[in-house]
Enzyme design. Structure first.
Site, PDB file in Angstrom:
ATOM      1  N   HIS A 429       0.648  -1.239   0.108  1.00  0.00           N
ATOM      2  CA  HIS A 429       0.012  -0.053   0.119  1.00  0.00           C
ATOM      3  C   HIS A 429       0.831   1.377   0.026  1.00  0.00           C
ATOM      4  CE1 HIS A 429      -2.244   3.307   1.976  1.00  0.00           C
ATOM      5  NE2 HIS A 429      -3.149   3.046   1.171  1.00  0.00           N
ATOM      6  N   ARG A 519      28.852  -5.072 -17.939  1.00  0.00           N
ATOM      7  CA  ARG A 519      29.837  -5.587 -17.037  1.00  0.00           C
ATOM      8  C   ARG A 519      29.452  -6.485 -16.075  1.00  0.00           C
ATOM      9  NH1 ARG A 519      30.571   0.287 -17.154  1.00  0.00           N
ATOM     10  NH2 ARG A 519      32.248   0.830 -17.925  1.00  0.00           N
ATOM     11  N   ARG A 587      30.376  -8.170 -21.322  1.00  0.00           N
ATOM     12  CA  ARG A 587      31.677  -8.507 -21.161  1.00  0.00           C
ATOM     13  C   ARG A 587      31.934  -9.573 -20.035  1.00  0.00           C
ATOM     14  NH1 ARG A 587      35.531  -3.483 -19.345  1.00  0.00           N
ATOM     15  NH2 ARG A 587      34.684  -4.139 -17.493  1.00  0.00           N
ATOM     16  N   GLY A 710      38.578  -0.256 -25.727  1.00  0.00           N
ATOM     17  CA  GLY A 710      38.293   0.108 -24.275  1.00  0.00           C
ATOM     18  C   GLY A 710      39.368   1.249 -24.147  1.00  0.00           C
ATOM     19  N   SER A 711      38.988   2.553 -24.206  1.00  0.00           N
ATOM     20  CA  SER A 711      39.823   3.831 -24.392  1.00  0.00           C
ATOM     21  C   SER A 711      40.591   4.189 -22.675  1.00  0.00           C
ATOM     22  CB  SER A 711      39.009   5.024 -24.583  1.00  0.00           C
ATOM     23  OG  SER A 711      37.845   5.187 -23.851  1.00  0.00           O
ATOM     24  N   ASN A 712      39.868   3.766 -21.927  1.00  0.00           N
ATOM     25  CA  ASN A 712      40.678   3.714 -20.598  1.00  0.00           C
ATOM     26  C   ASN A 712      41.848   3.177 -20.439  1.00  0.00           C
ATOM     27  OD1 ASN A 712      38.524   5.490 -19.772  1.00  0.00           O
ATOM     28  ND2 ASN A 712      37.742   3.877 -18.512  1.00  0.00           N
ATOM     29  N   ASP A 713      41.805   1.707 -20.736  1.00  0.00           N
ATOM     30  CA  ASP A 713      42.917   0.875 -20.469  1.00  0.00           C
ATOM     31  C   ASP A 713      43.923   1.220 -21.755  1.00  0.00           C
ATOM     32  OD1 ASP A 713      43.150  -0.657 -18.074  1.00  0.00           O
ATOM     33  OD2 ASP A 713      41.815  -2.073 -18.851  1.00  0.00           O
ATOM     34  N   CYS A 760      33.720   2.152 -26.416  1.00  0.00           N
ATOM     35  CA  CYS A 760      32.749   2.454 -25.024  1.00  0.00           C
ATOM     36  C   CYS A 760      33.943   3.157 -24.127  1.00  0.00           C
ATOM     37  CB  CYS A 760      32.497   1.187 -24.361  1.00  0.00           C
ATOM     38  SG  CYS A 760      33.617  -0.131 -24.144  1.00  0.00           S
TER      39      CYS A 760
END
Length: 820
Positions: A429, A519, A587, A710-713, A760
């Site tokens: 409720h 992920r 992934r 994966g542009s970060n790594d 990404c």
């Protein structure tokens, strides 16, 4: 001859609301038109709205009631409580006409005869003519009385049902929506009791009650009579089924959550119709419905929705109450009404709320979020046993904190800035009323009344997914609104990065092209919480404390393996279902060894590495003797979701794969666990994040269906810096020429390979010039976090316009050169 004031349920239909009230008309409609589909509805009869009016007229109650209400300020809680109590007493003291008694006696005797009983146990449900209208749902406004036996008990219940048209909350509600107290009538349904006291019961919705996502059925349930779920007295089991694949005959149960079902309502003795008792340990640890029952009930809810949609000529999601008879093991529908919150919304804009970035957020409590708003104010703790509104000194704008809300509290709920309850589920409720009022609520927030104090300043946030968070202090919040039809159109497909399954349904209305990155590690960390090898080996663990912890966690599952596979399957299934049949790229887990060690039991199975960032992670784990059994669990979850549930839109992605030989070793382990690239349409992507992936792009392209950059790594490894180090943070920039050359190298190398290349990461969202660079290079897709969607659409649109202008200038120059 006196008017006929009783009708059999199957004598009324949806067009008879003025005769039978909303819920009763709906029950009759379903009995007449859906029984051929196998949908079972308990038999019964009703006292018509005319019968209610005749009762009121016979006792000359209308002028009495009008005078009491006219003399009352219903916005004053004390006056409202006194007004409602006095009217209800007047109705209960009234008497029935003789013809009224005769017709009800006859109808009850006939119903009892149908079931070969002298005094069949019945449920007495009130149904108002104003229920289920397009602009007000009147949720919980009238009463239900369970396990009513014999005519004397029946007449008391009917009178109480009539009186419930004038509960405090009903009087207040009608004033809020501008309805006359006397143009509304009441019908009472007398319906054979389903023996759910020895079975189970609950509610079901033909959409997701939080996001409004149309493609699911959400079922809440508990053992015993269903009032415990509606009242929010227990945290129920929750099941989510996926409509599109149920219709294709897949057993598409997306999720099952075990609730804290510590109590249940059962039949009482002669002195009480019902009573509340503790559930057994077995019931606490067992789902109230099995898979076959979940699927059967979901089919019924879909059929009811389809039927009402067809007769109303517009989409009509449904709110359904169900019961499982413990003696016959048969399911029944006991009520159904149109859902009135999300069905009225037009998903033409994106409205989001968040706590301002610079605010210091200190979490006080957690629970289940209702809605997606944020509220703040002073805590006001109200004991659940308090029945008189005039005893509650509640200031507007306060945060209502209680064990569970009472239906009579609607007048104070509507002036609260937020609601926090210790018990309840998404369909209790408190949750339903909070949605109707547009007030954030956090239910199942354990020990809230002990951990909070009157006067505490708190912020209740429902804007961060399924988990509702109570923060200390009043925090600044931000609201944003974007009209979807005002977004520019772009040619580059935009995908979403989705970490939390609980948020996936919220993003379904964005004009995206699928999920570009889901992920696994988020699901493992937040939902599974135990190291996979600890689950596989928990029976032989020497640490008895750890062993007992894991045993308790997996108690509703066959073993540790099934716990991991089922939990991961549910998380992935919700994400994939949110965009089906569009692609969802999942992934495989990419924890580093230090992150795996933080999982329960993880330190027993993880090495100490000097630099986990470039150590034993990604592909190198999957085929190693030390870890491949754990990786096999991930493969089994993917296989289960794709093949058993039918969500074959899932593609898998392998992260941190250093060599082609390593990739082939991973494929071998995948095949051992039932996953083979190309079989059943399975596509495999490579996370392109290592320099070797770019330098050997053509070789890798021969073995995969696509790349996701994966542009970060990649930036970290190309520039040779630790992206977690503050000392070199000023050098970290994915727009660096070396990084851009790597990306160009990959896209150019595989143009003739029929292999997709996407990206990404935050780069395209944060830097419009980086988005322009990607568009110029011919990137196939860009995947971003949902909160960056609007910003990235504008960046890409500007980039595409720049590219078009540049191409036009080149074409014009070439034309001039040819002419010259």
């Amino acid at each position: 001859m006196k008017n006929r004031i009783t009708l059999r349920l199957n004598e009324v239909g949806i067009n008879d609301i003025n005769i039978a009230g909303g819920k009763n008309a709906s029950l009759g409609e379903m009995m007449k038109n859906l029984s051929h589909l196998g949908i079972k509805i308990p038999n019964g009869f009703l006292i018509t709205v005319d019968g209610y009016h005749e009762f009121i007229a016979f006792n000359d109650l209308e002028p009495v009631i009008a005078e009491i209400i006219n003399d009352t300020n219903v916005d004053d809680l004390k006056s409202l409580a006194s007004c409602g109590s006095l009217i209800r007493e007047k109705i209960k003291e009234a008497v029935f006409p003789d013809f009224f008694i005769e017709q009800i006696n006859d109808a009850y005797e006939t119903l009892s005869g149908l079931y070969h009983q002298k005094n069949v146990a019945v449920a007495v449900r009130s149904s108002a003519t104003a229920e289920d209208l397009p602009d007000a749902s009147f949720a919980g406004q009238q009463e239900t009385f369970l396990n009513v036996n014999g005519v004397d008990d029946l007449f008391v219940a009917i009178k109480s049902g009539f009186a419930s048209l004038f509960t405090d909350r009903a009087i207040s509600y009608r004033k809020s929506f501008g309805y006359s107290h006397f143009k509304i009538g009441l019908s009472v349904c007398v319906q054979k009791m389903v023996r759910s006291d020895v079975g189970a019961s609950g509610v079901a919705f033909s959409l997701d009650t939080e996001s409004g996502f149309k493609d699911v059925v959400v079922i809440n349930g508990t053992f015993g009579l269903g009032e415990m779920v509606v009242q929010g007295a227990v945290s129920p089991d929750e099941f989510i089924a996926y409509k599109p694949l149920l219709k294709k005959q897949y057993p598409a149960i997306l999720e099952k959550k075990l609730g804290a079902k510590t109590q249940k309502m059962v039949y009482g003795d002669k002195n009480e119709r019902v009573k509340i008792i503790a559930t057994s340990t077995f019931e606490e640890e067992t789902f109230c419905l099995n898979d076959a029952q979940i699927i059967q009930l979901s089919y019924w809810v879909m059929a009811i929705e389809d039927y009402y949609t067809s007769i109303k000529k517009h989409w009509c999601p449904m709110d359904v109450e169900w019961a499982l008879d413990g003696e016959s093991n048969e399911l029944y529908i006991v009520q159904a009404r149109p859902e009135t919150i999300h069905s009225r919304k037009e998903n033409k804009k994106i409205v989001s709320y968040k706590i301002a970035e610079k605010e210091n957020k200190e979490v006080h409590l957690k629970g289940v979020a209702i809605g997606d708003k944020i509220g703040a104010g002073k805590v006001k703790i109200v004991p659940s046993l308090m029945k008189n509104l005039n005893e509650i000194n509640f200031e507007p704008g306060s945060v209502l904190v209680t064990e569970m809300t009472d239906p009579d509290w609607e007048p104070i709920m509507k002036i609260a800035s937020a609601i926090v309850t210790e018990r309840g589920g998404r369909t209790c409720h408190a949750a339903i009323v909070a949605r109707e009022l547009g007030i954030p609520a956090i239910v199942a927030c354990e020990n809230a009344t002990q951990l909070l104090n009157d006067g505490d300043l708190v912020t209740a946030s429902c804007a961060e997914g399924e988990v509702g968070l109570v923060y200390k202090g009043i925090l600044k919040t931000e609201r944003s609104e974007v009209l979807l039809n005002e977004l520019p159109r772009v040619n580059t497909p935009l995908l979403l990065n989705v970490a939390s399954p609980d948020k996936a349904f919220y993003f379904a209305n964005l004009p995206h092209s699928g999920i570009g990155l889901a992920r696994m590690e988020f699901i493992i960390n937040n939902y599974i919480k135990v190291h996979p090898l600890a689950l596989l080996n928990h029976a032989s663990l020497r640490d008895h404390g750890l062993k007992n912890q894991i045993t308790k966690i997996i108690q509703a599952h066959k073993n540790g393996e099934s716990y991991f596979v089922e939990k991961l399957s549910y998380g992935l299934a919700k994400i994939a279902a949110s965009c089906y049949p569009k692609q969802a790229i999942v992934r495989f887990s990419d924890f580093k060894s230090n992150e795996y060690a933080n999982l329960l039991g993880g330190r027993l199975f993880e090495p100490d590495e000097e630099n986990p960032m470039i150590g034993w992670r990604g592909a190198s784990r999957y085929y190693s003797d030390a870890y491949k059994k754990a990786f096999g669990l991930e493969c089994k979850a993917i296989k289960n979701v794709r093949e058993k549930l039918g969500l074959d839109n899932i593609k898998v992605m392998i992260p941190f794969c250093r060599t082609v030989e390593e990739l082939k070793k991973v494929y071998a382990v995948m095949e051992e666990n039932g996953l083979k690239r190309g079989e059943n349409g399975l596509q495999v992507y490579l996370m392109a994040e290592l320099p070797s992936n770019f330098m050997l792009a053509r070789e890798f392209a021969n073995e995969v269906d696509g790349f996701s950059i994966g542009s970060n790594d990649l930036t970290q490894l190309v520039l040779g810096l630790d992206r977690d180090s503050a000392h070199v943070a000023h050098l970290y920039d994915e727009r660096n020429t070396a990084v851009k050359k790597m990306i160009s190298m990959l896209i150019n190398a595989v143009k003739d390979k029929n292999v997709k290349v996407g990206i990404c990461g935050q780069g395209p969202s944060d830097f419009p010039d980086f988005a322009q660079f990607l568009v110029e290079k011919g990137i196939n897709t860009i995947s971003i976090t949902p909160d960056a969607f609007v910003k990235t659409v504008h960046a890409i649109a500007a980039s595409e316009n720049t590219v078009v202008r540049k191409q036009f200038r080149i074409a014009q120059s070439a034309k001039m050169f040819r002419v010259g």
